[in-house]
Design a protein around this motif. Structure first.
Motif, mmCIF file in Angstrom:
data_model
loop_
_atom_site.group_PDB
_atom_site.id
_atom_site.type_symbol
_atom_site.label_atom_id
_atom_site.label_comp_id
_atom_site.label_asym_id
_atom_site.label_seq_id
_atom_site.Cartn_x
_atom_site.Cartn_y
_atom_site.Cartn_z
ATOM 1 N N THR A 48 0.820 -1.300 0.042
ATOM 2 C CA THR A 48 0.047 0.001 0.221
ATOM 3 C C THR A 48 0.941 1.415 -0.151
ATOM 4 O OG1 THR A 48 -0.020 0.303 2.362
ATOM 5 C CG2 THR A 48 -1.806 -1.310 1.359
ATOM 6 N N GLU A 49 0.295 2.449 -0.250
ATOM 7 C CA GLU A 49 1.229 3.618 -0.309
ATOM 8 C C GLU A 49 1.502 3.836 1.281
ATOM 9 O OE1 GLU A 49 0.073 8.666 -1.127
ATOM 10 O OE2 GLU A 49 -1.180 6.932 -1.444
ATOM 11 N N HIS A 97 2.421 -1.827 10.642
ATOM 12 C CA HIS A 97 2.791 -1.674 9.223
ATOM 13 C C HIS A 97 4.137 -2.492 9.120
ATOM 14 C CE1 HIS A 97 -0.147 0.822 7.634
ATOM 15 N NE2 HIS A 97 -0.238 1.733 8.525
#
Length: 219
Positions: free
Chosen positions: A160-161, A193
């Motif tokens: 993901t970004e 993350h």
């Protein structure tokens, strides 16, 4: 593992040359937040002391007698009696860094490193980060990347970004607190993350993440 905040970082100094070992003990003992819990003059003594003292960080001379620094690091990594000690290798041979990391070292310093660099390395490693002398980091990256598992382009495209952002900041050497501040998110979010990135990319730790990021052109 001690994170270096609120509690002294327990340091074991393993160095063959007595005068230099004594000097290192004095230098580090004078640093706020660091506590030298013991010292060792050879590899076998280093392993024994680590088992008994269970330090947070072991500063290990590559040229230890009996067992060298890499062998000591290997034994400490595999020995549950040593606790969660993390090793920093001191050497004058940058080419030894690859073997040191494979053995489990979390940091690598040249003997010519200054006091600030030495203390910074110990603090970073106690926080769970990796630290490598800037003068040899580029050489290490070029050698270490060949040991990484192959990652197809799709591995990066699947991120993901936000994961891209976190990966790039890890590669820049930022810790979770610094990343959280940079991205205006909580440390728990950053940890989430980082965990996802390790799982998605099948990487072992932040060091491999940093190398992967450089190799994949993320940074």
């Amino acid at each position: 593992m001690n994170n270096g905040v609120g509690t002294d970082i327990r340091v074991l100094i393993c160095y063959s040359e007595r005068l230099l070992r004594t000097a290192l003990c004095s230098i580090l003992a004078a640093e706020p937040g660091l506590r030298v819990v013991g010292d060792a003059g050879d590899g076998f003594e280093a392993v024994s002391k680590a088992r008994g003292l269970r330090p947070d960080v072991a500063l290990v001379d590559e040229r230890l007698t009996g067992l060298d620094g890499v062998q000591v690091t290997e034994r400490l990594r595999a020995d549950p009696l040593a606790g969660s000690v993390r090793s920093v290798i001191l050497t004058e041979h940058p080419e030894a860094m690859f073997d040191a990391v494979r053995a489990g070292a979390r940091g690598f310093l040249l003997r010519s490193s200054d006091q600030d660099e030495l203390v910074g390395a110990i603090r970073a490693i106690a926080r769970g980060e990796a630290f490598f002398a800037p003068r040899v980091a580029s050489s290490f990256l070029s050698r270490f990347e060949n040991g990484l598992p192959y990652r197809p382009p799709e591995a990066v495209k699947s991120l993901t970004e936000r994961e891209h952002e976190v990966l790039a900041l890890v590669a820049d050497g930022l810790n979770n607190t610094e990343i959280a501040s940079k991205l205006y998110v909580s440390q728990a979010t950053v940890k989430f993350h980082v965990s996802n990135l390790l799982s998605k990319l099948n990487l072992r730790d932040r060091l491999q993440m940093a190398v992967f990021a450089h190799k994949a052109g993320v940074v």
